[in-house]
Design a protein around this motif. Structure first.
Motif, PDB file in Angstrom:
ATOM      1  N   THR A   1       7.539  20.275  17.503  1.00 39.43           N
ATOM      2  CA  THR A   1       8.977  20.065  17.340  1.00 39.43           C
ATOM      3  C   THR A   1       9.381  18.726  17.946  1.00 39.43           C
ATOM      4  N   GLY A   2       8.804  18.419  19.113  1.00 36.16           N
ATOM      5  CA  GLY A   2       9.079  17.142  19.750  1.00 36.16           C
ATOM      6  C   GLY A   2       8.626  15.963  18.906  1.00 36.16           C
ATOM      7  N   PHE A   3       7.480  16.086  18.250  1.00 35.57           N
ATOM      8  CA  PHE A   3       6.996  15.008  17.379  1.00 35.57           C
ATOM      9  C   PHE A   3       7.965  14.766  16.229  1.00 35.57           C
ATOM     10  N   LEU A   4       8.476  15.852  15.654  1.00 30.81           N
ATOM     11  CA  LEU A   4       9.438  15.708  14.554  1.00 30.81           C
ATOM     12  C   LEU A   4      10.737  15.065  15.042  1.00 30.81           C
ATOM     13  N   GLY A   5      11.174  15.459  16.243  1.00 25.28           N
ATOM     14  CA  GLY A   5      12.358  14.828  16.814  1.00 25.28           C
ATOM     15  C   GLY A   5      12.126  13.345  17.073  1.00 25.28           C
ATOM     16  N   HIS A   6      10.944  13.016  17.530  1.00 23.83           N
ATOM     17  CA  HIS A   6      10.550  11.615  17.737  1.00 23.83           C
ATOM     18  C   HIS A   6      10.652  10.842  16.437  1.00 23.83           C
ATOM     19  N   ASP A   7      10.176  11.430  15.345  1.00 23.39           N
ATOM     20  CA  ASP A   7      10.185  10.744  14.058  1.00 23.39           C
ATOM     21  C   ASP A   7      11.599  10.549  13.523  1.00 23.39           C
ATOM     22  N   SER A   8      12.468  11.538  13.768  1.00 24.81           N
ATOM     23  CA  SER A   8      13.858  11.384  13.326  1.00 24.81           C
ATOM     24  C   SER A   8      14.525  10.256  14.101  1.00 24.81           C
ATOM     25  N   GLY A   9      14.168  10.104  15.379  1.00 27.86           N
ATOM     26  CA  GLY A   9      14.725   9.024  16.177  1.00 27.86           C
ATOM     27  C   GLY A   9      14.313   7.660  15.661  1.00 27.86           C
ATOM     28  N   HIS A  10      13.133   7.582  15.076  1.00 27.76           N
ATOM     29  CA  HIS A  10      12.654   6.328  14.482  1.00 27.76           C
ATOM     30  C   HIS A  10      13.070   6.191  13.022  1.00 27.76           C
ATOM     31  N   ARG A  11      13.866   7.126  12.533  1.00 26.63           N
ATOM     32  CA  ARG A  11      14.372   7.102  11.152  1.00 26.63           C
ATOM     33  C   ARG A  11      13.236   7.122  10.132  1.00 26.63           C
ATOM     34  N   GLN A  12      12.189   7.871  10.465  1.00 22.34           N
ATOM     35  CA  GLN A  12      11.047   7.979   9.554  1.00 22.34           C
ATOM     36  C   GLN A  12      11.265   9.039   8.485  1.00 22.34           C
ATOM     37  N   ILE A  13      12.095  10.036   8.774  1.00 24.80           N
ATOM     38  CA  ILE A  13      12.172  11.203   7.903  1.00 24.80           C
ATOM     39  C   ILE A  13      13.086  10.971   6.715  1.00 24.80           C
ATOM     40  N   ALA A  14      14.304  10.505   6.963  1.00 22.17           N
ATOM     41  CA  ALA A  14      15.292  10.316   5.890  1.00 22.17           C
ATOM     42  C   ALA A  14      15.774   8.876   5.876  1.00 22.17           C
ATOM     43  N   ALA A  15      16.313   8.463   4.743  1.00 22.02           N
ATOM     44  CA  ALA A  15      16.848   7.107   4.627  1.00 22.02           C
ATOM     45  C   ALA A  15      18.196   6.995   5.321  1.00 22.02           C
ATOM     46  N   SER A  16      18.926   8.101   5.399  1.00 21.42           N
ATOM     47  CA  SER A  16      20.267   8.119   5.968  1.00 21.42           C
ATOM     48  C   SER A  16      20.228   8.249   7.483  1.00 21.42           C
ATOM     49  N   HIS A  17      20.946   7.380   8.168  1.00 26.97           N
ATOM     50  CA  HIS A  17      21.061   7.483   9.621  1.00 26.97           C
ATOM     51  C   HIS A  17      21.716   8.801  10.009  1.00 26.97           C
ATOM     52  N   ARG A  18      22.698   9.233   9.243  1.00 25.27           N
ATOM     53  CA  ARG A  18      23.402  10.473   9.559  1.00 25.27           C
ATOM     54  C   ARG A  18      22.468  11.680   9.503  1.00 25.27           C
ATOM     55  N   VAL A  19      21.597  11.708   8.493  1.00 22.82           N
ATOM     56  CA  VAL A  19      20.660  12.826   8.363  1.00 22.82           C
ATOM     57  C   VAL A  19      19.656  12.812   9.504  1.00 22.82           C
ATOM     58  N   ASN A  20      19.115  11.648   9.812  1.00 21.76           N
ATOM     59  CA  ASN A  20      18.167  11.550  10.925  1.00 21.76           C
ATOM     60  C   ASN A  20      18.817  11.949  12.243  1.00 21.76           C
TER      61      ASN A  20
ATOM     62  N   ALA B   1       0.817  -1.213   0.000  1.00 25.06           N
ATOM     63  CA  ALA B   1       0.000   0.000   0.000  1.00 25.06           C
ATOM     64  C   ALA B   1       0.851   1.264   0.000  1.00 25.06           C
ATOM     65  N   GLY B   2       2.173   1.104   0.041  1.00 29.48           N
ATOM     66  CA  GLY B   2       3.083   2.245  -0.002  1.00 29.48           C
ATOM     67  C   GLY B   2       3.211   2.978   1.312  1.00 29.48           C
ATOM     68  N   LEU B   3       2.776   2.365   2.420  1.00 36.18           N
ATOM     69  CA  LEU B   3       2.735   3.070   3.695  1.00 36.18           C
ATOM     70  C   LEU B   3       4.077   3.102   4.419  1.00 36.18           C
ATOM     71  N   LEU B   4       5.062   2.332   3.931  1.00 33.21           N
ATOM     72  CA  LEU B   4       6.384   2.355   4.541  1.00 33.21           C
ATOM     73  C   LEU B   4       7.352   3.263   3.780  1.00 33.21           C
ATOM     74  N   GLU B   5       6.868   3.867   2.711  1.00 31.28           N
ATOM     75  CA  GLU B   5       7.728   4.744   1.910  1.00 31.28           C
ATOM     76  C   GLU B   5       7.921   6.088   2.603  1.00 31.28           C
ATOM     77  N   ARG B   6       9.064   6.733   2.336  1.00 38.56           N
ATOM     78  CA  ARG B   6       9.357   8.040   2.920  1.00 38.56           C
ATOM     79  C   ARG B   6       8.339   9.066   2.448  1.00 38.56           C
ATOM     80  N   ARG B   7       8.048  10.027   3.339  1.00 41.79           N
ATOM     81  CA  ARG B   7       7.133  11.125   2.993  1.00 41.79           C
ATOM     82  C   ARG B   7       7.894  12.440   3.144  1.00 41.79           C
TER      83      ARG B   7
END
Length: 353
Positions: free
Chosen positions: A90-109, A39-45
């Motif tokens: 801001t906290g929600f976005l930080g939470h998402d970076s911790g789960h590596r939801q935002i970028a494919a790269s660990h370094r970017v997250n 369903a494409g739900l694991l793809e980056r947004r």
């Protein structure tokens, strides 16, 4: 490192599948993952996160401009309410970076987590990730999940029975004191972040500690520059109190009052995450206030899924749970708080005898 859907599948495959209603739950998780991925739900947004970050920056800048404009009046304290909400975003976005939801790269997250957490919120990325990932690995498991560890509140009769001194009084009345105590959570996040750095590698201490210091100096300096000393202190107390109340109100109803596995339980990934989590329904307003984390079952099953996709994953997960005979718990917001506070009240019962 956060558990991704792929590693979750590998974990389940290596465990002894639990049984619910005569069916092996562990073996049934793979088909759900394939359905969700199809369903494409694991793809980056990336577009969603770019808009969310830009909107958050704009709102933050706008609010500080309003503080400057309105600084001569005590009504400026009213701005602490939207400021706390924006800090929560801001906290929600930080939470998402911790789960590596935002970028494919660990370094970017990691970089995003340091900016969003350490620099903008004064909340350490390392402390949060360590604590939150241990929670995700074993939710509601006493001795493994730090969110139900021994502390100010008691989550079990055994913890309550071991409390001493002033904690006994607090835990005796902990259901009534829960929301007032959340007013201190914004400060606790900062203290916990600093304490976590003790004993950490020198490089980590310098990087994270330096950013935490930069946040503190910048935040305090900005508030005292824009406001008189009395207003500045009142604004900081109100901002952090409401920020802690906001975050605590988002995370509290998701697990409290749900199943708490014991040492003898051997639950597979799906059972461990679904039985200990509760979804909160309520429509657009609740979704916004809780950042989409009210779809907690989906988030725990797929922690790497972009937060904005959790709502779309809900019907797939709910149908799958019904098919394999696994209870799927979902309540309204008020009911979720009633259950969470009821659990706290029951946990403190030994102290009221």
């Amino acid at each position: 490192m956060s558990v991704t859907a792929e590693t979750a599948v590998e974990t389940v495959a290596g465990e002894t599948a639990g049984s619910t209603g005569g069916r092996a739950v562990g073996g049934d998780f793979g088909p759900l993952v394939r359905q969700v991925r199809a369903a494409g739900l694991l793809e980056r947004r990336r577009g969603y996160y770019a808009r969310a970050a830009a909107g958050n920056v704009a709102a933050t800048v706008g609010l500080w401009a309003a503080v400057w404009w309105w600084g001569a009046s005590w009504w400026v304290l009213a701005l602490a309410v939207p400021m706390a909400l924006v800090s929560g975003r801001t906290g929600f976005l930080g939470h998402d970076s911790g789960h590596r939801q935002i970028a494919a790269s660990h370094r970017v997250n990691r970089a995003l987590g340091l900016v969003l957490g350490n620099l903008l919120l004064g909340m350490g990325r390392g402390w949060w990730n360590d604590k939150h990932n241990r929670h995700h690995a074993n939710p509601n498991h006493v001795g493994k999940d730090p969110d139900v560890g021994e502390g100010v509140l008691a989550w079990t009769h055994e913890q309550a029975a071991r409390s001493r001194g002033a904690l006994r009084w607090v835990q005796r009345h902990q259901a009534a004191l829960f929301f007032p105590l959340l007013l201190l959570e914004g400060f606790n996040l900062k203290v916990g972040s600093l304490r976590f750095l003790r004993g950490r590698p020198r490089r980590e201490q310098l990087l994270e500690g330096g950013l935490l210091t930069a946040h503190m100096v910048g935040y305090v300096g900005l508030v005292f520059t824009l406001l008189s000393p009395g207003k500045a202190v009142a604004f900081m107390l109100l901002h952090h109190g409401l920020f802690g109340l906001h975050l605590g109100s988002v995370f509290a109803p998701n697990h409290k009052g749900m199943a708490m596995p014991g040492a003898e339980d051997r639950w597979d990934h799906m059972r461990r995450q679904v039985l200990t989590s509760r979804n909160v329904r309520g429509g657009v307003v609740v979704d916004w206030l809780m950042g989409g984390l009210n779809y907690q079952i989906e988030h725990h099953l797929f922690p790497g899924m972009p937060r904005c996709n959790l709502r779309r994953a809900r019907p797939l997960v709910r149908e799958h749970c019904a098919a394999v005979g696994l209870p799927y718990t979902e309540t309204g917001l008020v009911e979720s708080y009633r259950l969470a506070l009821g659990h706290l009240h029951e946990a403190g019962a030994p102290l009221r005898k």
